[in-house]
Design a protein around this motif. Structure first.
Motif, mmCIF file in Angstrom:
data_model
loop_
_atom_site.group_PDB
_atom_site.id
_atom_site.type_symbol
_atom_site.label_atom_id
_atom_site.label_comp_id
_atom_site.label_asym_id
_atom_site.label_seq_id
_atom_site.Cartn_x
_atom_site.Cartn_y
_atom_site.Cartn_z
ATOM 1 N N ASP A 82 0.841 -1.195 0.000
ATOM 2 C CA ASP A 82 0.000 0.000 0.000
ATOM 3 C C ASP A 82 0.878 1.249 0.000
ATOM 4 O OD1 ASP A 82 -2.880 1.093 0.505
ATOM 5 O OD2 ASP A 82 -1.604 2.120 1.979
ATOM 6 N N MET A 83 0.505 2.217 -0.839
ATOM 7 C CA MET A 83 1.330 3.419 -0.999
ATOM 8 C C MET A 83 1.468 4.185 0.312
ATOM 9 S SD MET A 83 3.134 5.403 -2.908
ATOM 10 C CE MET A 83 2.788 4.842 -4.562
ATOM 11 N N THR A 84 0.387 4.332 1.063
ATOM 12 C CA THR A 84 0.432 5.085 2.322
ATOM 13 C C THR A 84 1.340 4.407 3.333
ATOM 14 O OG1 THR A 84 -1.834 5.836 1.923
ATOM 15 C CG2 THR A 84 -0.980 6.073 4.159
ATOM 16 N N LEU A 85 1.237 3.090 3.427
ATOM 17 C CA LEU A 85 2.087 2.366 4.365
ATOM 18 C C LEU A 85 3.560 2.452 3.962
ATOM 19 C CD1 LEU A 85 -0.051 -0.836 5.057
ATOM 20 C CD2 LEU A 85 0.122 1.268 6.412
ATOM 21 N N MET A 86 3.835 2.459 2.679
ATOM 22 C CA MET A 86 5.218 2.584 2.239
ATOM 23 C C MET A 86 5.784 3.954 2.629
ATOM 24 S SD MET A 86 4.837 0.735 -1.499
ATOM 25 C CE MET A 86 6.538 0.996 -1.968
ATOM 26 N N ILE A 87 4.950 4.984 2.509
ATOM 27 C CA ILE A 87 5.399 6.324 2.909
ATOM 28 C C ILE A 87 5.633 6.373 4.415
ATOM 29 C CG2 ILE A 87 4.701 8.740 3.054
ATOM 30 C CD1 ILE A 87 3.159 8.324 0.441
ATOM 31 N N LEU A 88 4.707 5.747 5.176
ATOM 32 C CA LEU A 88 4.880 5.721 6.620
ATOM 33 C C LEU A 88 6.128 4.938 7.014
ATOM 34 C CD1 LEU A 88 1.215 5.173 7.857
ATOM 35 C CD2 LEU A 88 2.582 7.246 8.045
ATOM 36 N N ALA A 89 6.410 3.844 6.277
ATOM 37 C CA ALA A 89 7.621 3.073 6.581
ATOM 38 C C ALA A 89 8.862 3.907 6.347
ATOM 39 C CB ALA A 89 7.649 1.809 5.722
ATOM 40 N N ALA A 90 8.882 4.687 5.259
ATOM 41 C CA ALA A 90 10.027 5.566 4.998
ATOM 42 C C ALA A 90 10.157 6.618 6.092
ATOM 43 C CB ALA A 90 9.869 6.219 3.630
ATOM 44 N N CYS A 91 9.034 7.168 6.522
ATOM 45 C CA CYS A 91 9.069 8.165 7.610
ATOM 46 C C CYS A 91 9.563 7.538 8.905
ATOM 47 C CB CYS A 91 7.679 8.759 7.812
ATOM 48 S SG CYS A 91 7.088 9.737 6.411
ATOM 49 N N GLY A 131 9.657 6.714 16.008
ATOM 50 C CA GLY A 131 9.824 5.762 14.899
ATOM 51 C C GLY A 131 9.183 4.410 15.179
ATOM 52 N N LEU A 132 9.385 3.915 16.422
ATOM 53 C CA LEU A 132 8.781 2.623 16.776
ATOM 54 C C LEU A 132 7.263 2.718 16.827
ATOM 55 C CD1 LEU A 132 11.257 1.388 19.559
ATOM 56 C CD2 LEU A 132 11.073 0.613 17.188
ATOM 57 N N GLY A 133 6.731 3.867 17.206
ATOM 58 C CA GLY A 133 5.280 4.048 17.195
ATOM 59 C C GLY A 133 4.714 3.959 15.785
ATOM 60 N N ILE A 134 5.437 4.568 14.839
ATOM 61 C CA ILE A 134 4.991 4.482 13.444
ATOM 62 C C ILE A 134 5.071 3.039 12.941
ATOM 63 C CG2 ILE A 134 5.464 5.248 11.089
ATOM 64 C CD1 ILE A 134 6.558 7.844 12.258
ATOM 65 N N VAL A 135 6.143 2.335 13.296
ATOM 66 C CA VAL A 135 6.286 0.932 12.876
ATOM 67 C C VAL A 135 5.170 0.073 13.463
ATOM 68 C CG1 VAL A 135 7.766 -1.107 13.061
ATOM 69 C CG2 VAL A 135 8.775 1.125 12.561
ATOM 70 N N ALA A 136 4.837 0.311 14.730
ATOM 71 C CA ALA A 136 3.760 -0.464 15.359
ATOM 72 C C ALA A 136 2.418 -0.216 14.662
ATOM 73 C CB ALA A 136 3.663 -0.107 16.844
ATOM 74 N N SER A 137 2.173 1.044 14.304
ATOM 75 C CA SER A 137 0.911 1.343 13.605
ATOM 76 C C SER A 137 0.878 0.678 12.230
ATOM 77 C CB SER A 137 0.738 2.857 13.476
ATOM 78 O OG SER A 137 1.784 3.408 12.673
ATOM 79 N N LYS A 156 0.192 10.560 -2.327
ATOM 80 C CA LYS A 156 1.002 11.679 -2.787
ATOM 81 C C LYS A 156 0.757 12.906 -1.919
ATOM 82 C CE LYS A 156 1.288 10.167 -7.603
ATOM 83 N NZ LYS A 156 0.909 10.467 -9.008
ATOM 84 N N ILE A 157 -0.531 13.127 -1.541
ATOM 85 C CA ILE A 157 -0.821 14.279 -0.675
ATOM 86 C C ILE A 157 -0.151 14.104 0.687
ATOM 87 C CG2 ILE A 157 -2.674 15.478 0.562
ATOM 88 C CD1 ILE A 157 -4.490 14.946 -1.797
ATOM 89 N N GLY A 158 -0.216 12.867 1.215
ATOM 90 C CA GLY A 158 0.447 12.613 2.499
ATOM 91 C C GLY A 158 1.955 12.810 2.431
ATOM 92 N N LEU A 159 2.548 12.409 1.292
ATOM 93 C CA LEU A 159 3.979 12.609 1.128
ATOM 94 C C LEU A 159 4.343 14.074 1.084
ATOM 95 C CD1 LEU A 159 6.745 11.339 0.655
ATOM 96 C CD2 LEU A 159 6.251 11.304 -1.793
ATOM 97 N N ASP A 170 -6.216 5.887 -3.785
ATOM 98 C CA ASP A 170 -5.200 5.580 -2.784
ATOM 99 C C ASP A 170 -3.854 6.200 -3.149
ATOM 100 O OD1 ASP A 170 -3.994 4.449 -0.601
ATOM 101 O OD2 ASP A 170 -3.625 2.519 -1.584
ATOM 102 N N THR A 171 -3.502 6.114 -4.405
ATOM 103 C CA THR A 171 -2.242 6.716 -4.855
ATOM 104 C C THR A 171 -2.267 8.236 -4.690
ATOM 105 O OG1 THR A 171 -1.984 4.926 -6.468
ATOM 106 C CG2 THR A 171 -0.650 6.900 -6.792
ATOM 107 N N PHE A 172 -3.403 8.855 -4.989
ATOM 108 C CA PHE A 172 -3.547 10.300 -4.866
ATOM 109 C C PHE A 172 -3.418 10.732 -3.405
ATOM 110 C CE2 PHE A 172 -6.330 14.069 -4.416
ATOM 111 C CZ PHE A 172 -5.628 14.936 -5.211
#
Length: 358
Positions: free
Chosen positions: A169-178, A199-205, A355-358, A350-352
């Protein structure tokens, strides 16, 4: 006058010789308006021309008949069928491939070559009245030669496959990078473990979302599989050992005598034996909405179609993946799972959002 003609010119009212008619025409040629004299006398030149044309046409007709006979003999010679040795050893006189080509191609010539529906039944060692014998050895041999009436299904996907798909999922990939950036920056500035909290909080989510999504999709796939299995539990009336019984379509074998009526689904490819006013809906195979009439002249019945009107007895000839329905399912499975228009639109949204989240 008639006797005068007969004595001097040998001209008769019927069947006069050509020589006599020729002498009469020469005599009448000197009189005025000789055409009136030839009104009832044959034109010998035209008669000869007509005779030549008639002989030519007869010769052409004779040649055409001979050519057609030779062509028919060649066709009969081409339609030669050799029974495989393993089929002969099992006690049958026709193989599954030959049966499939007859029914699938609606090949009336091959059907006549094998003796019609009666000949096919004899070569399959079955009876229209008694059906198949349920002796275990005979059934096992029949099953080995012709196969079972089951279709190859795609393997069900495991839980970890859905986990892997959820991670794309695009959103999860962005969150993983963050999360990676947050861990690096936090540890570099505040040290371990205080700097790793965000960082660990984001990974847990991310893990929580992936597990919930994968679990939901996996349970839905199991439910759809169970529902599909319930839909496929279809039973039909079959004659075996001289009496009718109700069997699952997966237990059918070539040679079975199946009884079908309005609303029934044709369980396998077969040939019409007897019945009345049988029309079949083949829209599931061909997309054609018009019903197809089935009878002794066109006895071919394909699996996956439905009886729209009438009732009949059918001789099963081809089962499983050799049927028209089985080949269609195999083609669809090779094409993969195509996304629906709604899925395409949702993926775009989802992709759109990503991109906004990024």
């Amino acid at each position: 006058m008639e006797s005068f003609f007969n004595e001097n010119f040998e001209v008769k009212a019927k069947h006069s010789s050509n020589e006599a008619l020729e002498r009469w025409r020469k005599l009448c040629g000197v009189v005025k308006n000789p055409n009136r004299r030839f009104r009832f006398t044959a034109n010998l030149s035209k008669r000869d021309e007509a005779a030549v044309i008639r002989r030519t046409n007869q010769e052409k007709l004779r040649v055409a008949v001979l050519v057609s006979k030779v062509a028919f003999q060649l066709i009969q010679g081409v339609q030669h069928y050799n029974v495989p040795e393993e089929v002969k050893d099992a006690g049958f006189q026709i193989c599954a491939e030959e049966l499939g080509s007859i029914v699938e191609g609606h090949d009336t010539k091959k059907l006549k070559f094998h003796g019609g529906v009666d000949g096919i039944a004899e070569k399959l060692s079955t009876s229209f009245t008694n059906g198949l014998s349920t002796m275990s050895e005979l059934m096992d041999r029949r099953q080995e030669i012709f196969g079972t009436n089951k279709f190859a299904e795609s393997q069900s996907r495991g839980f970890w496959v859905f986990v892997w798909e959820a991670l794309h999922d695009m959103t999860l990939m962005i969150l993983a990078a963050c999360a990676v950036v947050s861990l690096i920056v936090g540890i570099a500035i505040e040290g371990w473990p205080c700097g790793a909290h965000d960082g660990l909080g984001i990974v847990a989510s991310i893990l929580l979302v992936v597990v919930v999504t994968a679990t939901s999709d996996y349970r839905q796939s199991l439910q759809f599989k169970d529902l599909d299995n319930e839909k496929k539990k279809i039973a039909v009336q079959v004659t075996r050992n001289g009496y009718r019984q109700r069997l699952s379509i997966y237990e059918l074998l070539p040679g079975d005598i199946v009884h079908l009526s309005i609303g029934d689904q044709v369980p396998a490819d077969g040939l019409f034996i007897s019945g009345f006013s049988v029309s079949i809906d083949e829209s599931s195979l061909t997309g054609e909405s018009e019903p197809v009439m089935v009878g002794t002249e066109s006895p071919f019945m394909l699996s996956g179609t439905k009886i729209r009107d009438g009732s009949c007895k059918m001789l099963v000839t081809t089962v499983g993946m050799r049927t028209q329905w089985g080949k269609l399912m195999a083609t669809l499975s090779e094409g993969g799972d195509d996304e629906t228009p709604l899925q395409v639109k949702l993926n775009g949204v989802d992709t759109f959002i990503g991109k906004i989240g990024l």
